[in-house]
Write a protein that holds these residues in place. Structure first.
Motif, PDB file in Angstrom:
ATOM      1  N   PRO A 100       0.847  -1.197   0.000  1.00  0.00           N
ATOM      2  CA  PRO A 100       0.000   0.000   0.000  1.00  0.00           C
ATOM      3  C   PRO A 100       0.886   1.252   0.000  1.00  0.00           C
ATOM      4  O   PRO A 100       2.065   1.175   0.355  1.00  0.00           O
ATOM      5  CB  PRO A 100      -0.768  -0.123   1.316  1.00  0.00           C
ATOM      6  CG  PRO A 100       0.085  -0.972   2.193  1.00  0.00           C
ATOM      7  CD  PRO A 100       0.877  -1.869   1.294  1.00  0.00           C
ATOM      8  N   ALA A 101       0.310   2.361  -0.400  1.00  0.00           N
ATOM      9  CA  ALA A 101       1.073   3.608  -0.422  1.00  0.00           C
ATOM     10  C   ALA A 101       1.658   3.877   0.955  1.00  0.00           C
ATOM     11  O   ALA A 101       1.008   3.656   1.974  1.00  0.00           O
ATOM     12  CB  ALA A 101       0.165   4.753  -0.847  1.00  0.00           C
ATOM     13  N   GLY A 102       2.905   4.302   0.959  1.00  0.00           N
ATOM     14  CA  GLY A 102       3.540   4.666   2.223  1.00  0.00           C
ATOM     15  C   GLY A 102       4.254   3.515   2.904  1.00  0.00           C
ATOM     16  O   GLY A 102       4.899   3.706   3.935  1.00  0.00           O
ATOM     17  N   HIS A 103       4.155   2.307   2.335  1.00  0.00           N
ATOM     18  CA  HIS A 103       4.766   1.141   2.980  1.00  0.00           C
ATOM     19  C   HIS A 103       5.680   0.412   2.011  1.00  0.00           C
ATOM     20  O   HIS A 103       5.270   0.095   0.908  1.00  0.00           O
ATOM     21  CB  HIS A 103       3.687   0.179   3.462  1.00  0.00           C
ATOM     22  CG  HIS A 103       2.797   0.774   4.499  1.00  0.00           C
ATOM     23  ND1 HIS A 103       2.942   0.520   5.836  1.00  0.00           N
ATOM     24  CD2 HIS A 103       1.776   1.657   4.388  1.00  0.00           C
ATOM     25  CE1 HIS A 103       2.036   1.211   6.512  1.00  0.00           C
ATOM     26  NE2 HIS A 103       1.323   1.918   5.664  1.00  0.00           N
ATOM     27  N   ILE A 104       6.894   0.140   2.443  1.00  0.00           N
ATOM     28  CA  ILE A 104       7.821  -0.606   1.590  1.00  0.00           C
ATOM     29  C   ILE A 104       8.246  -1.874   2.331  1.00  0.00           C
ATOM     30  O   ILE A 104       8.109  -1.963   3.557  1.00  0.00           O
ATOM     31  CB  ILE A 104       9.042   0.252   1.193  1.00  0.00           C
ATOM     32  CG1 ILE A 104       9.825   0.693   2.426  1.00  0.00           C
ATOM     33  CG2 ILE A 104       8.581   1.456   0.393  1.00  0.00           C
ATOM     34  CD1 ILE A 104      11.103   1.448   2.107  1.00  0.00           C
ATOM     35  N   PHE A 105       8.743  -2.832   1.573  1.00  0.00           N
ATOM     36  CA  PHE A 105       9.116  -4.117   2.168  1.00  0.00           C
ATOM     37  C   PHE A 105      10.479  -4.538   1.648  1.00  0.00           C
ATOM     38  O   PHE A 105      10.785  -4.381   0.473  1.00  0.00           O
ATOM     39  CB  PHE A 105       8.084  -5.188   1.798  1.00  0.00           C
ATOM     40  CG  PHE A 105       8.500  -6.588   2.199  1.00  0.00           C
ATOM     41  CD1 PHE A 105       8.263  -7.038   3.493  1.00  0.00           C
ATOM     42  CD2 PHE A 105       9.143  -7.437   1.298  1.00  0.00           C
ATOM     43  CE1 PHE A 105       8.658  -8.328   3.879  1.00  0.00           C
ATOM     44  CE2 PHE A 105       9.538  -8.721   1.674  1.00  0.00           C
ATOM     45  CZ  PHE A 105       9.293  -9.159   2.970  1.00  0.00           C
ATOM     46  N   ALA A 106      11.300  -5.099   2.544  1.00  0.00           N
ATOM     47  CA  ALA A 106      12.575  -5.671   2.097  1.00  0.00           C
ATOM     48  C   ALA A 106      12.826  -6.971   2.854  1.00  0.00           C
ATOM     49  O   ALA A 106      12.525  -7.072   4.042  1.00  0.00           O
ATOM     50  CB  ALA A 106      13.725  -4.690   2.353  1.00  0.00           C
ATOM     51  N   PRO A 107      13.355  -7.980   2.165  1.00  0.00           N
ATOM     52  CA  PRO A 107      13.650  -9.252   2.833  1.00  0.00           C
ATOM     53  C   PRO A 107      14.893  -9.160   3.717  1.00  0.00           C
ATOM     54  O   PRO A 107      15.755  -8.312   3.510  1.00  0.00           O
ATOM     55  CB  PRO A 107      13.867 -10.222   1.677  1.00  0.00           C
ATOM     56  CG  PRO A 107      14.192  -9.393   0.498  1.00  0.00           C
ATOM     57  CD  PRO A 107      13.612  -8.029   0.719  1.00  0.00           C
ATOM     58  N   ILE A 108      14.962 -10.082   4.675  1.00  0.00           N
ATOM     59  CA  ILE A 108      16.022 -10.020   5.695  1.00  0.00           C
ATOM     60  C   ILE A 108      17.260 -10.838   5.338  1.00  0.00           C
ATOM     61  O   ILE A 108      18.198 -10.877   6.104  1.00  0.00           O
ATOM     62  CB  ILE A 108      15.504 -10.584   7.047  1.00  0.00           C
ATOM     63  CG1 ILE A 108      15.048 -12.049   6.894  1.00  0.00           C
ATOM     64  CG2 ILE A 108      14.397  -9.726   7.605  1.00  0.00           C
ATOM     65  CD1 ILE A 108      14.671 -12.735   8.213  1.00  0.00           C
TER      66      ILE A 108
END
Ligand SMILES: Nc1nc2c(c(=O)[nH]1)N[C@H]1C(S)=C(S)[C@@H](COP(=O)(O)OP(=O)(O)OC[C@H]3O[C@@H](n4cnc5c(=O)[nH]c(N)nc54)[C@H](O)[C@@H]3O)O[C@H]1N2
Ligand SMILES: Nc1nc2c(c(=O)[nH]1)N[C@H]1C(S)=C(S)[C@@H](COP(=O)(O)OP(=O)(O)OC[C@H]3O[C@@H](n4cnc5c(=O)[nH]c(N)nc54)[C@H](O)[C@@H]3O)O[C@H]1N2
Ligand code: SF4
Ligand SMILES: [Mo]
Length: 914
Positions: A675-683
């Motif tokens: 969603p807008a405003g949220h980013i994701f990165a794997p660990i």
């Protein structure tokens, strides 16, 4: 056993730990996730398959489990004790010297600075027996409770929530409940990727019994794609949602008033608190960013479905209010009496293979041993059982605090075992810097090199790895299973429990004369029953007298297993029987929901971190498998289209992700999942596997007040676009040392090393780099100045030793990989390296979906276009999804997308442009 013998002569290393090598197939347990699947390893481990008789998986394995055989090589293994030299290098030492140094070092620090100046940091990947000996040494003999574990980053909020509600850390249900439920709610769990075999059980229930699946997550995961109802919640909104659910259940008469009255306390005041947090569905919609209709649909479904399991994982635990989130969920199950009944329970999905075993032993700094705390009665009881000279009398420091104390110089000696804190702790740069201050820094591990070891460990102790070690683990449903050795212990590797025992004996302590893991297990089982009298949930007294042969043959069994029993119990608490002093379950009022950090102008986005399907944590094992590498090969940041536009980031390009703690450079993947405003990165990527992708360095270190677990999923962040003049790859037979100004990531490939690179290096610098790596005169090369391409290969005896290709947009390496696998290349094959075209049919199959059979997205799309509309039809036609099934949710998504005739955003991170 309890009296302990006198400490043996200082140079006696216990010999009891040689692992038996099996000539026949061996039954063991998968070393990855907390599902705890049974496996069968063929002699020599050529093949590792699922165990049909294991109740966790009935023969199924996911993609990681299926690839176990590929990860058992000895490349990179730590095989001998090593010691850091004055010049910073490592040199081999013998075990005697290493053990003496560890024992004398710990002794010296304790003598000078007291027991609080030493600490041990353990792991949910250790065996119960390893945990037991480490815990006993620290808490009974050295006299410090500074024993903590990576489970602090993983399950600690669940432990604290269970203790508050049940009076003990107990998972009330069983996996069978997932087969028997009519409604399964997954909260903060990407089970399709992280607990794939359980997810398949859920999907089968859905198909065969029509169970409904609700997924509550901040990101539209593959798990969410399979849900009947997906609630894309704002981070930290879970408490509000479950408080609101409690209010709804009360309002519409869906409570189990008898259960509440007979077995619980605190309902009325908690209902009042819940009403304050969530006065109405409209208010809940505001605080969760969910639509009122979706909330109402979820509540209505929950209210009318008696057989409901709410399973939860890191989206709940890894939060500065994780414990309250756990209790908000449990409240709804206590209030409906849906606990410990067939198909009805709250259900924590454990992360690591033995996170549960560590909890049972007491490997967390705030528990003593075997579900006992630091009350005077427990301390005395354990002292008598261990015959312990110096008991720890109060809680020790929890992981994040422990590293803070190291940074302040208060902890001077640290022993890290089976975990990689320089990568996995929040604010990992600070954690790594702290390690440099230690007077004595010991690491027991399987690998020679990881970010923690390279942070300056003084002494490396080689531990036996999965397949070599032998002992027990406990999975998410309280089921104790054996891990059995089926490979010879390589080099001088030893079991962790034996290493701890030897150090204890060299420190002069009696009670560490264990001859085998069975010996340790029996003592652990005896302690669990010692003066228990029903007071402690964890009781496996029935196993305290297992003979060695019975231990060897031990079948997977759920605890509790009381004295005189061999079979445990599947479920608890259906008729109360909690472990609080009044034997009642407790409703707990959660605090007002909120995140630990605020967004600012400089850091306007929320960074969520988590896992991908085919890698395990810091990739020390899965990172060795070429097959697993093909799913998602590069470290990436995923963001939605509006944020990509707002920050000028392109799909397939690069982005710098920065937080107040650190920064990374990652491939940008633009999808509709964020969603807008949220980013994701794997660990998963670390300094071992990438130039600039250690995500732990970006994560805020704020912790939950009850559990001490950090909020790893919501750090304020910013992204900025990055462009490089050229990108491409190297395939090399030898590891390459790439200069600092090259962005790189290492990818497992067969018979060599793969590197994806990007840089602004000048032509001459590239050329010099290639010349150095080629180390051969037999070179072919293409330099296309108009298109800015650079490709070539170096050969020895007609075998390609190095292949490279560099271009403004990342070139595909599929053909090169194929040619790299050949023993000799003929003339046309050589030329095809330069042209990128070959007579050989190398299909561009798109991003890999099915790891088991190497099937890519394009082939699956083609099968769908030919009218195959179910995963089983596709499996029959092109095999994809027909083995481990981990990719079935992704195949289903492709079917769904093509039925909707939309275009699909795929998961590719390769940035390869057609
Ligand atoms: N393939 C693979 N499987 C693994 C592992 C692995 O490394 N690789 N590791 C194992 C371990 S140790 C663990 S702990 C488990 C973890 O298993 P999971 O907990 O399923 O995995 P995560 O990706 O950490 O996070 C789960 C989800 O929480 C969501 N989330 C983030 N914030 C919130 C929130 O505020 N509310 C809600 N409701 N959701 C939120 C994330 O978007 C994410 O999809 O996986 C285990 N299994
Ligand atoms: N930002 C962010 N950070 C996170 C998470 C997140 O979601 N987001 N998740 C957290 C969670 S849930 C977890 S579980 C952690 C995992 O993080 P870590 O525990 O740091 O990761 P691993 O890569 O599993 O590290 C295991 C190490 O132990 C070694 N090892 C394996 N088996 C043995 C053994 O038998 N004996 C010994 N001595 N060594 C062994 C391996 O070689 C490896 O070096 O990361 C946590 N950190
Ligand atoms: S689900 Fe996969 S990773 Fe987890 S235990 Fe089973 S095979 Fe291993
Ligand atoms: Mo975990």
């Amino acid at each position: 056993m309890l009296d302990g013998v006198l400490a043996p002569a200082p140079h006696d290393i216990s010999q009891a730990d040689a692992s038996p090598v099996q000539a026949t197939a061996t039954r063991s347990t998968c070393p990855y996730c907390g599902v705890g699947c049974g496996v069968i390893a063929s002699p020599g481990a050529k093949d590792v398959v699922g165990d049909p008789a294991h109740p966790a998986n009935f023969a199924r394995l996911c993609s990681k489990g299926s690839a176990l055989g590929e990860t058992l090589g000895l490349d990179g293994r730590l095989l001998y004790p090593m010691r850091r030299q004055a010049d910073g290098g490592l040199a081999q030492v013998n075990w005697d010297a290493a053990l003496d140094e560890a024992a004398e070092g710990f002794r010296r620090v304790v003598d000078r600075h007291g027991p609080e100046a030493v600490a041990v940091y353990l792991s949910g990947q250790l065996l119960t027996e390893d945990y037991y000996v480490a815990n006993k040494l620290m808490k009974g003999f050295i006299g410090s409770a500074n024993v903590d574990t990576n489970s602090r980053l993983c399950m600690a909020s669940t432990v604290a929530g269970h203790k508050r509600a049940f009076g003990a850390d107990v998972v009330p249900g069983s996996y069978e409940d997932l087969d028997e439920a009519d409604l399964i709610v997954l909260v903060g769990s990407n089970a399709a990727w992280c607990h794939p075999v359980l997810f398949q059980r859920i999907m089968r229930n859905k198909e065969e019994r029509g169970a409904k699946l609700v997924v509550i997550d901040t990101r539209r995961t593959v798990t969410a794609e399979s849900a009947d109802l997906f609630l894309q919640i704002a981070p930290g909104g879970d408490q509000a949602l479950f408080c609101s659910l409690l209010v709804y259940l009360d309002k519409f008469g869906a409570l189990d008033a008898d259960y509440i009255r007979q077995y619980t306390t605190g309902f009325e005041s908690v209902l009042t608190a819940a009403r304050n947090i969530a006065p109405s569905i409209e208010a809940t919609a505001m605080s969760t960013q969910l639509r009122e209709v979706d909330i109402a649909a979820f509540f209505e479904l929950f209210a009318r479905t008696t057989r409901t399991v709410t399973a939860f994982s890191q989206g709940v635990n890894q939060s500065a209010q994780g414990t309250d989130k756990v209790n908000a969920i449990i409240n709804c199950h206590l209030a409906t009496g849906r606990i410990g009944k067939p198909g009805a329970s709250p259900f924590s999905l454990t992360g690591q293979p033995n996170a549960m075993g560590g909890r049972e032993v007491g490997g967390l700094a705030n528990s003593l041993a075997a579900h006992m705390g630091f009350d005077a009665g427990s301390v005395d009881r354990v002292r008598r059982f261990w015959n312990a000279p110096r008991m720890a009398k109060r809680e020790g420091l929890k992981a994040v605090q422990m590293f803070d104390a190291i940074a302040r110089g208060e902890i001077k000696a640290l022993w890290v075992v089976g975990t990689n804190p320089s990568a996995s702790l929040p604010n990992a740069n600070a954690a790594r810097a702290a390690l440099a201050k230690l007077e004595l820094f010991i690491v027991s591990d399987n690998v020679m090199s990881n970010d923690t070891i390279n942070g300056g460990a003084h002494l490396l102790l080689p531990a036996q790895a999965w397949g070599e070690k032998s002992g027990t683990v406990t999975n998410s449903e309280r089921r104790i299973s054996r891990q059995r050795a089926f490979l010879p212990a390589p080099g001088e590797t030893r079991p962790d429990w034996a290493i701890f025992s030897d150090v204890a004996r060299r420190m002069g302590f009696a009670g560490f004369d264990f001859r085998s893991s069975a010996d340790v297990f029996r003592e652990h089982a005896a302690l669990s029953a010692f003066e228990n009298k029903g007071a402690r949930a964890f009781n496996i007294g029935g196993l305290a007298r297992l003979s060695d042969a019975e231990y060897d043959a031990f079948e997977p069994t759920q605890w509790p297993i009381h004295a005189g029993e061999r079979i445990g119990r599947e479920r608890l608490f259906a008729q109360g029987g909690f472990f609080s002093p009044d034997r009642r379950g407790k409703f707990i009022a959660p605090a007002k929901p909120g995140l630990a950090t605020k967004l600012t102008e400089d850091f306007p986005l929320r960074l969520n971190t988590g896992r991908i399907r085919d890698q395990w944590h810091t990739m020390t094992r899965t990172g060795l498998s070429p097959r697993l590498a093909r799913h998602l090969a590069e470290p990436f940041v995923e963001l939605g289209a509006s944020d990509a536009e707002r920050f000028g980031v392109e799909h397939g390009g690069f982005a710098r992700v920065a937080t107040p703690y650190g920064d990374c450079v990652l491939r940008a993947v633009v999808t509709d999942r964020q969603p807008a405003g949220h980013i994701f990165a794997p660990i998963h990527w670390t300094d071992e596997t990438a130039a600039h992708a250690r995500i732990g360095a970006l994560v805020a270190p704020f912790v939950d007040p009850f559990s001490g677990q950090p909020e790893a999923k919501a750090t304020p962040a910013i992204v900025t676009p990055l462009r490089f003049a050229r990108q491409g790859f190297f395939l090399s037979r030898k590891p390459m040392a790439l200069p600092r100004d090259v962005w790189w990531t290492r990818v497992a490939v067969a018979d060599g090393f793969g590197y994806r690179v990007a840089s602004d290096l000048k032509d001459d610098d590239w050329a010099a780099l290639i010349r150095a790596a080629a180390a051969s005169d037999d070179v072919i090369e293409l330099i296309d100045e108009t298109r800015n391409l650079f490709s070539g290969a170096a050969f020895v005896d007609e075998r390609a030793m190095l292949i490279w290709s560099l271009a403004p947009l990342s070139p595909s390496w599929d053909l090169a990989l194929e040619l790299f696998s050949l023993e000799r290349l003929d003339r046309s094959e050589r030329l095809s390296i330069l042209s990128g075209r070959s007579g050989r049919q190398v299909e561009d199959d798109g991003p890999l979906v099915c790891s088991c059979f190497g099937v890519g997205q394009k082939k699956i799309e083609a099968a769908i276009a030919q009218g195959r509309r179910s995963t089983s039809d596709i499996g029959k036609a092109i095999r994809a999804g027909s083995n481990c099934g981990s990719c079935r949710p992704e195949i289903e998504r492709l079917i769904k997308v093509s039925s909707a005739a939309g275009s699909s955003t795929n998961w590719t991170t390769t940035g390869q442009h057609a």
